[in-house]
Design a protein around this motif. Structure first.
Motif, PDB file in Angstrom:
ATOM      1  N   UNK A   1      39.272  58.281  52.944  1.00 55.45           N
ATOM      2  CA  UNK A   1      39.182  56.949  52.324  1.00 55.45           C
ATOM      3  C   UNK A   1      37.773  56.358  52.429  1.00 55.45           C
ATOM      4  N   UNK A   2      37.072  56.491  53.590  1.00 56.58           N
ATOM      5  CA  UNK A   2      35.714  55.927  53.667  1.00 56.58           C
ATOM      6  C   UNK A   2      34.745  56.574  52.673  1.00 56.58           C
ATOM      7  N   UNK A   3      34.795  57.911  52.539  1.00 62.59           N
ATOM      8  CA  UNK A   3      33.903  58.590  51.591  1.00 62.59           C
ATOM      9  C   UNK A   3      34.271  58.197  50.164  1.00 62.59           C
ATOM     10  N   UNK A   4      35.554  58.102  49.891  1.00 60.23           N
ATOM     11  CA  UNK A   4      35.999  57.690  48.552  1.00 60.23           C
ATOM     12  C   UNK A   4      35.420  56.323  48.178  1.00 60.23           C
ATOM     13  N   UNK A   5      35.447  55.391  49.125  1.00 59.52           N
ATOM     14  CA  UNK A   5      34.895  54.057  48.848  1.00 59.52           C
ATOM     15  C   UNK A   5      33.389  54.135  48.566  1.00 59.52           C
ATOM     16  N   UNK A   6      32.698  54.968  49.336  1.00 62.35           N
ATOM     17  CA  UNK A   6      31.247  55.099  49.130  1.00 62.35           C
ATOM     18  C   UNK A   6      30.943  55.717  47.762  1.00 62.35           C
ATOM     19  N   UNK A   7      31.747  56.689  47.353  1.00 60.94           N
ATOM     20  CA  UNK A   7      31.559  57.304  46.042  1.00 60.94           C
ATOM     21  C   UNK A   7      31.823  56.282  44.932  1.00 60.94           C
ATOM     22  N   UNK A   8      32.885  55.491  45.085  1.00 62.52           N
ATOM     23  CA  UNK A   8      33.192  54.464  44.089  1.00 62.52           C
ATOM     24  C   UNK A   8      32.044  53.447  43.986  1.00 62.52           C
ATOM     25  N   UNK A   9      31.444  53.116  45.138  1.00 60.57           N
ATOM     26  CA  UNK A   9      30.306  52.195  45.121  1.00 60.57           C
ATOM     27  C   UNK A   9      29.121  52.805  44.369  1.00 60.57           C
ATOM     28  N   UNK A  10      28.898  54.108  44.538  1.00 59.82           N
ATOM     29  CA  UNK A  10      27.812  54.776  43.819  1.00 59.82           C
ATOM     30  C   UNK A  10      28.082  54.788  42.318  1.00 59.82           C
ATOM     31  N   UNK A  11      29.338  55.007  41.941  1.00 61.73           N
ATOM     32  CA  UNK A  11      29.701  55.028  40.517  1.00 61.73           C
ATOM     33  C   UNK A  11      29.465  53.658  39.882  1.00 61.73           C
ATOM     34  N   UNK A  12      29.711  52.592  40.661  1.00 63.79           N
ATOM     35  CA  UNK A  12      29.543  51.233  40.140  1.00 63.79           C
ATOM     36  C   UNK A  12      28.088  50.766  40.138  1.00 63.79           C
ATOM     37  N   UNK A  13      27.217  51.488  40.862  1.00 62.45           N
ATOM     38  CA  UNK A  13      25.796  51.148  40.923  1.00 62.45           C
ATOM     39  C   UNK A  13      25.109  51.670  39.652  1.00 62.45           C
ATOM     40  N   UNK A  14      24.739  50.766  38.765  1.00 55.51           N
ATOM     41  CA  UNK A  14      24.197  51.169  37.466  1.00 55.51           C
ATOM     42  C   UNK A  14      22.893  51.946  37.582  1.00 55.51           C
ATOM     43  N   UNK A  15      22.128  51.704  38.637  1.00 53.23           N
ATOM     44  CA  UNK A  15      20.856  52.403  38.808  1.00 53.23           C
ATOM     45  C   UNK A  15      21.034  53.858  39.239  1.00 53.23           C
ATOM     46  N   UNK A  16      22.226  54.202  39.746  1.00 53.04           N
ATOM     47  CA  UNK A  16      22.469  55.574  40.185  1.00 53.04           C
ATOM     48  C   UNK A  16      22.847  56.505  39.031  1.00 53.04           C
ATOM     49  N   UNK A  17      23.410  55.958  37.956  1.00 49.24           N
ATOM     50  CA  UNK A  17      23.830  56.757  36.797  1.00 49.24           C
ATOM     51  C   UNK A  17      24.819  57.855  37.207  1.00 49.24           C
ATOM     52  N   UNK A  18      25.852  57.452  37.958  1.00 48.41           N
ATOM     53  CA  UNK A  18      26.958  58.358  38.308  1.00 48.41           C
ATOM     54  C   UNK A  18      28.075  58.133  37.283  1.00 48.41           C
ATOM     55  N   UNK A  19      28.565  59.215  36.710  1.00 49.97           N
ATOM     56  CA  UNK A  19      29.582  59.110  35.658  1.00 49.97           C
ATOM     57  C   UNK A  19      30.849  59.843  36.071  1.00 49.97           C
ATOM     58  N   UNK A  20      31.994  59.144  35.932  1.00 51.25           N
ATOM     59  CA  UNK A  20      33.280  59.781  36.218  1.00 51.25           C
ATOM     60  C   UNK A  20      33.829  60.392  34.937  1.00 51.25           C
ATOM     61  N   UNK A  21      34.016  61.696  34.958  1.00 52.35           N
ATOM     62  CA  UNK A  21      34.565  62.408  33.799  1.00 52.35           C
ATOM     63  C   UNK A  21      36.008  62.800  34.102  1.00 52.35           C
TER      64      UNK A  21
END
Length: 947
Positions: free
Chosen positions: A100-120
């Motif tokens: 759960x902690x890593x999942x939250x960190x990944x979700x935060x990265x996806x929401x960070x527009x400067x990171x350009x992480x895309x969920x496919x």
């Protein structure tokens, strides 16, 4: 497109049920790349020119990490340089299931527009969804799904981008089999470490790589130091048949060779298991869930009285060199065991400092955590010289059986050690206090300003603005959540009201604001800083019951007779207008000033008179009045450094407010339990086990005073009578010790427990209702009470006892961590205070006696310090410890509990991470003894009453 699968499932009654699972597939799921000419998405996430300078990939590329890369290398992925990453739905689902902690960190990265992480969402894409083949494991199927998605991306981008572009897709996986199959499919694939090491402009990123098991074995010796951990299947069998016990591992603060395992669901005879010695500790880390095997009863021992810190060499062959220092006593033996397996690791990134290796050119160094209960960690870094003197964060990767210490990797630097901002960040991280700014999603649920009470609001509430309501709080309080009034009625009875901020009006169940408050659980009060549970617009403005403004409240109103006996009780949502916001001192001055006779003063005098009667009755019923030293800092307005430190003085008005808060909490507890016997959120305080009182009995007997502890009432009576002629501070010291014997009060759900009793308050039922601005438990209680009186509607989670119980567990954890953080903040500010004071002479008292040390309390500063006598030099004094006393004979002088001593105090900041306050004994004088107190810290305690 719809794919469906039908199968049969046996029911509990023995019947058969037909189950149909439907899985929808689509062909309009975009790739997310702005270079794609086919997908017409409005806001593509992945950049067209996705270039990271790399020796392996000199062309623009996107990264597709597999599940294990995301789980284990999340620290690397969070770095700003890592951008344009495709997180597959398959990976995200696996990560959510496993951490759960890593999942939250990944979700935060996806929401960070400067990171350009895309969920496919590859599991719903018609061309990337695959079904599990016969005989294929779930893990192999997911690996294949990742390869299929990577292949689709590679071909999709190649066919749908402008001519001349070379945008490619790189699969990152550390799994050898997965890499080989990816290469067979002509995919571009690398090990994560291989790719990170190829980055040209960011060589420091290598330090953030988590070590694989192969890497860890490479940097440890071949000598086996620890027993192999049992496989999980063997552990589960052992727990079922009773040969093994499962519990939470809690390392000792005072002795790194000792720990206690709190057994989950164990019987009365084995709720705690003592673990001693490195081999028996077997690589368990504080808060891990472990499997324990009890040793034969002939090998059971007592907790050691030695205070022992790990200052040994970093060499693995020295793992056993300090075992003989334990020398446990045979008296008061406890069930003793050894750790045989790890069920769940509860590792997190740890704050601390690097011990730079003295070996020239070495990249391997030891990291010393700030938390003494965490072992030192071996890491590899090429930045050692730059990190020296910095507070840094390190994560543990594993602990091989060949290594004295666990292996880990560098996460990030926090700043220069000793600086206020850095140290405050450390204590917040170490105590897991959520302190990030409130997100826009949370703030979006705040009321729009300007805000005002409407006529519609008044129709649903009782208008109490005519009452002489006032608040009484500490100086500088802006989050005022309680106010009171008292007035005489025509029939001679008294009306008393406790009015509590109606926070639940503004925070509605289930939205982002509510979820954030539930996660934070409590406001955290540090020296000079407050970490709010709810945004400031609510905490210091719209919910705060400030004077001369209309505010929503939830009111508990009693009709009392002159003997403080309750004749009637009612609860109502209300509107109030406080007539004064007073400090405890200002309220006390009004009560004591005979020339004042205004309505506010008369109300305060009435409240004070009734409160004294309530307190006397509570104590007669067995409520405890304990003692704990609390200190107050006077802070410089410009530098924010402490300029004075003194023990807090408690006034009658402190007690006056406490009594009515207690009365309101008890009244509300009974109401919500009567209405909702299965889902009321209550608070209990368990009675301490008899063994907890051992030190209290020994301390009182040392002064020929007898203390009875068979009930709270007997204890309270004994403490009231305890006195020693010529020793005025004796009773206070005894109450301080009694406080240390107590258990922690906890929240619980009424439907999940049968013991509701609050030991310290001698109340059969209790809850928290009076501080909803700073405690989430109170918000839940407000919601329950509002439903009970028909003032609000319910919702499913409120009536679910299992969810209420899980929420209670989180609130208990957050409350405990907040207390520890406050204590650490007081300790740090105390060090700042002593930094410029030079050497001070103070009187103190011996609070505890250990085998090699005494613990001294300095009442003036609320300071407590451990003073060691077992120095490393050859002239160490002769020590004789008597456990029965307990007493410690140092040369010709014998130290007992409550002995008065005189010491000199000064700050030693040579070790900036663990700054020490040196205490040198002035009286008694022991020739040749120089003593040191490395762990001196003020004891910031919880309030005397649980209100």
């Amino acid at each position: 497109m719809l794919k469906s699968k039908t199968f049969v499932k046996k029911t509990r009654s023995g019947g058969v049920m037909k189950v149909v699972r439907e899985h929808y597939l689509r062909d309009d799921i975009w790739c997310g790349s702005e270079s794609c000419t086919e997908c017409k998405q409005e806001s593509p996430v992945l950049q067209k020119d996705a270039c990271i300078e790399s020796n392996l990939c000199s062309y623009p590329h996107y990264l597709i990490p597999d599940t294990n890369v995301v789980l284990h290398q999340v620290d690397v992925l969070e770095e700003a340089v890592i951008r344009n990453v495709i997180i597959l739905q398959t990976v995200l689902q696996e990560v959510r299931h496993r951490s759960a902690p890593v999942y939250k960190r990944v979700k935060d990265m996806i929401q960070d527009k400067e990171k350009h992480f895309y969920t496919f969402t590859n599991e719903h894409h018609r061309e990337t969804f695959i079904e599990r083949e016969p005989g294929e494991s779930a893990n192999d199927r997911n690996d294949r799904a990742i390869r299929v998605a990577a292949k689709w991306y590679s071909e999709h981008l190649k066919g749908h981008q402008p001519d001349g572009d070379e945008l490619r897709v790189v699969l990152l996986t550390n799994d050898l089999g997965n890499r080989e199959k990816a290469k067979e499919n002509n995919l571009l694939v690398f090990k994560c470490e291989e790719y990170i090491k190829s980055l040209i402009a960011n060589p420091e990123l290598v330090d953030r790589l988590a070590l694989s098991s192969d890497d860890q074995n490479d940097i440890t010796s071949n000598k086996v130091l620890f027993a192999e951990h049992l496989p999980l299947s063997v552990i589960q069998t052992g727990i079922k048949n009773g040969s093994l016990l499962q519990g939470t591992f809690r390392a000792s603060r005072d002795n790194y060779l000792e720990a206690t395992v709190f057994v989950h669901g164990g019987g009365e005879d084995a709720t705690e298991v003592l673990i001693q010695g490195l081999q028996n500790l077997n690589r368990a880390v504080h808060q891990d869930v472990v499997a324990v095997q009890l040793l034969p009863q002939s090998q059971w021992v007592a907790p050691s009285s030695v205070i022992l810190q790990d200052e040994g060499e970093a060499k693995d062959e020295n793992a056993n060199e300090e075992e003989d220092k334990l020398q446990p006593f045979t008296a008061a033996q406890k069930p003793t065991g050894k750790v045989v397996g790890i069920i769940k690791r509860n590792w997190r990134p740890f704050c601390g400092m690097l011990n730079v290796s003295q070996i020239k050119e070495s990249t391997r160094h030891l990291f010393t955590p700030a938390e003494r209960r965490i072992p030192r960690i071996r890491i590899e870094t090429r930045q050692a010289s730059a990190l020296a003197g910095q507070r840094i964060m390190v994560a543990i990767d594993g602990w091989p059986k060949h290594s004295r210490y666990p292996n880990g990797h560098f996460v990030r630097s926090l700043g220069k050690a000793g600086e206020k901002d850095t140290e405050q960040e450390v204590l917040l991280l170490e105590h897991d206090v959520p302190h990030q700014p409130f997100s826009q999603a949370v703030l979006s649920f705040l009321p729009k300003m300007p805000w005002a009470i409407t006529p519609e609001d008044l129709e649903k509430r009782e208008d109490l603005r005519h009452l002489t309501v006032c608040s009484v709080d500490p100086p500088g309080c802006t989050d005022i959540d309680d106010a009171l009034h008292c007035r005489e009625l025509e029939d001679g009875t008294l009306e008393v009201g406790v009015h509590i901020a109606d926070v639940s009006h503004f925070i509605r169940p289930g939205n982002a604001l509510d979820s954030e408050a539930a996660n934070r659980g409590t406001t955290v009060y540090l020296c000079g800083r407050r970490i709010d549970m709810v945004p400031e617009l609510l905490s210091s403005n719209l919910c705060s019951l400030r004077s001369n403004v209309d505010r929503f409240a939830f009111s508990c109103i009693w009709e009392l007779n002159q003997k403080s006996e309750i004749l009637k009780t009612r609860f109502t949502k209300s509107v109030i207008n406080s007539k004064a916001s007073l400090t405890y001192a200002e309220a006390q001055m009004r009560i004591d000033d005979s020339t004042k006779n205004d309505n506010i003063t008369k109300s305060l005098r009435g409240l004070n008179k009734l409160a004294k009667i309530l307190k006397k009755r509570r104590i007669e019923n067995g409520a405890l009045t304990l003692s704990s030293l609390e200190v107050r800092f006077h802070i410089d307005s410009e530098t924010h450094d402490p300029i004075d430190l003194q023990a807090k003085e408690l006034l009658e008005t402190n007690s006056m407010v406490e009594e009515f808060m207690l009365l309101a909490n008890i009244s509300v507890a009974q109401k919500i339990y009567d209405e909702f016997p299965d889902c009321a959120m209550l608070r209990k305080h368990p009675a301490p086990p008899p063994s907890n009182y051992d030190i209290l009995h020994k301390a009182s007997k040392s002064q020929n005073v007898e203390i009875h502890t068979d009930s709270a009432k007997a204890l309270a009576y004994s403490l009231d009578k305890a006195s020693v002629e010529g020793f005025l501070y004796f009773n206070t010291l005894l109450r301080i010790l009694a406080t240390r014997c107590m258990m922690q009060a906890v929240y619980f759900c009424s439907g999940m427990d049968s013991d509701f009793h609050h030991y310290g308050l001698a109340s059969p039922i209790y809850t928290h209702f009076t501080s909803p601005i700073r405690r989430y438990a109170d918000i839940i209680v407000h919601r329950l009470l509002a439903v009970a009186i028909g003032a609000d509607t319910t919702y499913p989670d409120l009536m679910d006892k299992h969810k209420q119980s899980a929420l209670s567990n989180n609130l208990n954890y957050r409350h405990k961590m907040a207390q520890y953080a406050q204590r650490a903040s007081v300790a740090f500010h105390t060090q700042l205070f002593f930094k410029s004071r030079g050497i001070l002479n103070e009187e103190g008292f011996v609070l505890f006696v250990r085998k090699n040390a005494i613990i001294i309390l300095i009442p003036r500063f609320g300071l407590e310090g451990t003073v060691f006598f077992d120095t490393k030099d050859k002239s160490a004094p002769n020590l004789v410890f008597d456990e029965a006393g307990p007493t410690l004979k140092v040369e010709q002088h014998t130290f007992c509990i409550f002995d008065k001593v005189k010491v000199t105090i000064r700050l030693d900041d040579t070790n900036i991470q663990h700054q020490k306050i040196r205490m040198a004994l002035v009286d008694p004088v022991i020739p040749g003894v120089s003593v040191l107190a490395p762990d001196v810290e003020p004891q910031a305690k919880k309030p005397k009453l649980d209100c």
